[in-house]
Design a protein around this motif. Structure first.
Motif, mmCIF file in Angstrom:
data_model
loop_
_atom_site.group_PDB
_atom_site.id
_atom_site.type_symbol
_atom_site.label_atom_id
_atom_site.label_comp_id
_atom_site.label_asym_id
_atom_site.label_seq_id
_atom_site.Cartn_x
_atom_site.Cartn_y
_atom_site.Cartn_z
ATOM 1 N N PRO A 1 0.864 -1.503 0.072
ATOM 2 C CA PRO A 1 0.101 0.093 -0.036
ATOM 3 C C PRO A 1 0.722 1.406 0.046
ATOM 4 O O PRO A 1 1.841 1.289 0.721
ATOM 5 C CB PRO A 1 -0.563 -0.288 1.256
ATOM 6 C CG PRO A 1 0.057 -0.618 2.217
ATOM 7 C CD PRO A 1 0.888 -1.833 1.470
ATOM 8 N N GLU A 2 0.292 2.148 -0.536
ATOM 9 C CA GLU A 2 1.039 3.606 -0.735
ATOM 10 C C GLU A 2 -0.267 4.417 -0.103
ATOM 11 O O GLU A 2 -1.272 4.530 -0.719
ATOM 12 C CB GLU A 2 1.270 3.911 -2.049
ATOM 13 C CG GLU A 2 2.199 5.522 -2.215
ATOM 14 C CD GLU A 2 3.342 5.296 -1.891
ATOM 15 O OE1 GLU A 2 3.833 5.864 -0.846
ATOM 16 O OE2 GLU A 2 4.172 4.425 -2.605
ATOM 17 N N VAL A 3 -0.048 4.872 1.018
ATOM 18 C CA VAL A 3 -0.975 5.897 1.773
ATOM 19 C C VAL A 3 -0.580 7.205 1.814
ATOM 20 O O VAL A 3 0.538 7.509 2.335
ATOM 21 C CB VAL A 3 -1.209 5.201 3.061
ATOM 22 C CG1 VAL A 3 -2.531 5.792 3.660
ATOM 23 C CG2 VAL A 3 -1.281 3.705 2.934
ATOM 24 N N THR A 4 -1.700 8.118 1.339
ATOM 25 C CA THR A 4 -1.385 9.474 1.708
ATOM 26 C C THR A 4 -2.501 10.191 2.275
ATOM 27 O O THR A 4 -3.417 9.751 2.278
ATOM 28 C CB THR A 4 -1.227 10.091 0.180
ATOM 29 O OG1 THR A 4 -2.157 9.899 -0.577
ATOM 30 C CG2 THR A 4 0.102 9.715 -0.415
ATOM 31 N N ILE A 5 -2.114 11.471 2.860
ATOM 32 C CA ILE A 5 -3.363 12.214 3.644
ATOM 33 C C ILE A 5 -3.001 13.666 3.127
ATOM 34 O O ILE A 5 -1.868 14.361 3.412
ATOM 35 C CB ILE A 5 -3.210 12.114 5.018
ATOM 36 C CG1 ILE A 5 -3.493 10.605 5.569
ATOM 37 C CG2 ILE A 5 -4.194 13.108 5.601
ATOM 38 C CD1 ILE A 5 -3.262 10.468 7.114
ATOM 39 N N ASP A 6 -3.906 14.064 2.655
ATOM 40 C CA ASP A 6 -4.035 15.504 1.923
ATOM 41 C C ASP A 6 -3.994 16.548 3.220
ATOM 42 O O ASP A 6 -4.941 16.385 3.959
ATOM 43 C CB ASP A 6 -5.052 15.926 1.162
ATOM 44 C CG ASP A 6 -5.154 17.255 0.476
ATOM 45 O OD1 ASP A 6 -4.468 18.154 1.138
ATOM 46 O OD2 ASP A 6 -5.648 17.465 -0.562
ATOM 47 N N PRO A 7 -2.869 17.350 3.456
ATOM 48 C CA PRO A 7 -2.862 18.134 4.760
ATOM 49 C C PRO A 7 -4.187 19.194 4.816
ATOM 50 O O PRO A 7 -4.400 19.516 5.998
ATOM 51 C CB PRO A 7 -1.792 19.003 4.379
ATOM 52 C CG PRO A 7 -1.227 18.788 3.171
ATOM 53 C CD PRO A 7 -1.904 17.473 2.676
#
Length: 503
Positions: A196-202
């Motif tokens: 998995p590649e996980v990102t959170i938009d600030p």
């Protein structure tokens, strides 16, 4: 149905052949069939033979609980606390109130489908049943959790508050991975690997300040059956294992000071991927029933939140208007250390009796020829270096937290078979776990995951969809064993999987 009848039915259903072992119980001998110690994965006091072929295999009480009417009644009450939702409100007449103000899930079973591990998910939504994922947001340079969010970041909140992390800003993408072997065994059989590649938009993080220089990983919840048996292992036994592993060159740098827990006692870590909890009474369940739901109790009289989130909420003009309170009042109430308990002491005690009273399903098919072959291969290629087969529990006399001390099920001097050294190792995976160090997951009962949870995923973020993928993700300290696994014939590899499915 009597236990004797249940065990006879189980034996007939599984097609046992007679075994000869001096560890068998007298009750088993009376039936003309003997079970060796390995069938009793949780020892005689912690193993269940009930419903092992059904979806409720992980949900059974240990024999020591079943045989005590008062404890069994408490176990059932505790189970209801695990399975039912917490709701908003403070009405003392309503059941399971107090959810929030920010929370991760509104129930325990939402993270632990069938009492097992969380499922692999393509998106992050707290209300998707079986989503046991916890977000891990940490500083890229230090590996420490970012201070603006809680260690288990919340994506839900009670109106008018906003969640610390809005789920709409979380993206999970599953990417294909080709290992140094080209995802191919020497005999030509292939396998697939994903991560998995996980990102959170600030923009979707509601704290003041917002975290910077952060990265995100996923960690799935673990199976909770049998955790009381792990808790019963004596601290000194864990320390001896640390010493043994360190002498072999493993776990270097991961053998540190004991953990001082909420009750003031110190213990070596044994629970969580990070080995951050030393006892079950101060550990995952005892902590999670508070911080997942943010439901207070007499020993946890504060919200599970950060000052950065409280600051952002208290300064929000819409929230001030809806609550008709000032910034100072909102912040003070959110950060109070002396909130009224929302969970009673009696409920908490029942919950911990249930938690420590969960049995381990008995092993299956151990006398099958292919399973026996797989066991020999598993041992020969070095897997037991980290997946230590058995432990013997100690006297199991917990004297810490006075709220539960002397009230919980005990499992003294039991031979148990978790197949874990309960230590951390480096596996060197793509998009690795935070810090790169991960506790060896107990393998007992994992072969029942598909029937109990609806998914047979493995590893800390559920990236492995079957045992073969899980094995081939092992690197670092396990690389030599993986090389030996690759050199096996397909028949031998399949036998190893069959063995893993049986324990």
């Amino acid at each position: 149905m009597k236990k004797r009848d249940l065990l006879i039915s189980f034996l007939l259903l599984m097609g046992f052949s007679a075994c000869n072992d001096n560890d068998s119980s007298g009750d088993d001998k009376d039936k003309g069939r003997e079970l060796s110690a390995e069938w009793y994965t949780g020892g005689k006091l912690g193993t269940t033979f009930i419903n092992v072929n059904t979806s409720s295999a992980y949900e059974q009480a240990t024999p020591i609980v079943e045989e005590d009417a008062a404890m069994n009644a408490a176990f059932m009450r505790g189970e209801s606390l695990f399975e039912n939702n917490y709701i908003e409100g403070t009405d003392p007449g309503a059941p399971r109130t107090g959810l929030g103000p920010a929370f991760v899930r509104n129930s325990c079973i939402a993270c632990h489908p069938g009492y097992g591990h969380g499922k692999r998910m393509d998106r992050y939504r707290a209300n998707d049943f079986g989503n046991g994922y916890l977000l891990v947001v940490y500083d890229k340079d230090t590996d420490a959790y970012v201070p603006e969010l809680t260690g288990m970041p919340q994506t839900k909140a009670i109106a008018p508050f906003l969640p610390p992390v809005d789920e709409n800003g979380i993206k999970i993408e599953w990417l294909s991975y080709t290992d140094k072997y080209g995802n191919t065994f020497p005999d030509g059989e292939t396998y697939q690997l994903i991560y998995p590649e996980v990102t959170i938009d600030p923009a979707y993080i509601n704290t003041d300040p917002k975290p910077k220089n952060y990265d995100v990983r996923l960690e799935a919840t673990i199976g909770i059956y049998g955790t009381g048996l792990l808790d019963a292992i004596h601290d000194d036994s864990l320390r001896l294992e640390y010493t043994r592993q360190q002498a072999r060159g493993y776990c270097q740098g991961r053998i540190g000071k004991d953990i001082t827990e909420a009750d003031g006692t110190t213990h070596p870590g044994r629970f969580t991927y990070a080995l951050s909890r030393g006892t079950l009474q101060n550990g995952p369940g005892a902590n999670a029933i508070w911080n997942i739901t943010s439901v207070t109790r007499s020993d946890r009289t504060k919200n599970y939140i950060t000052g950065a989130w409280a600051k952002a909420m208290s300064q929000n003009l819409d929230i001030q208007a809806k609550l008709a309170k000032s910034e100072e009042e909102i912040y003070s109430e959110l950060m109070s250390q002396n909130l009224e308990p929302e969970m009673s002491d009696d409920d908490y005690i029942d919950f911990m009796i249930w938690h420590r009273g969960l049995a381990v399903p008995a092993a299956r098919n151990l006398d099958d020829e292919e399973v026996q072959k797989g066991k020999k291969v598993f041992n020969s290629i070095g897997c037991t270096a980290c997946h230590r087969p058995s432990w013997i529990t100690g006297p199991d006399n917990y004297t810490g937290d006075p709220m539960v001390a002397g009230k919980l099920p005990r499992y003294p001097y039991q031979t148990i078979w978790p197949y874990s050294d309960l230590l951390q190792h480096r596996l060197e995976m793509k998009n690795n776990i935070r810090t790169g160090w991960c506790r060896t997951t107990p393998l007992w009962g994992r072969g029942l995951s598909e029937q109990c949870t609806g998914a047979g995923d493995h590893l800390h973020d559920m990236r492995a969809r079957n045992y073969i993928e899980a094995i081939m993700w092992h690197g670092g300290e396990a690389e030599k064993s993986v090389e030996k696994f690759r050199a096996l014939s397909k028949t031998e590899r399949d036998a190893v999987v069959k063995f893993l499915e049986s324990i």
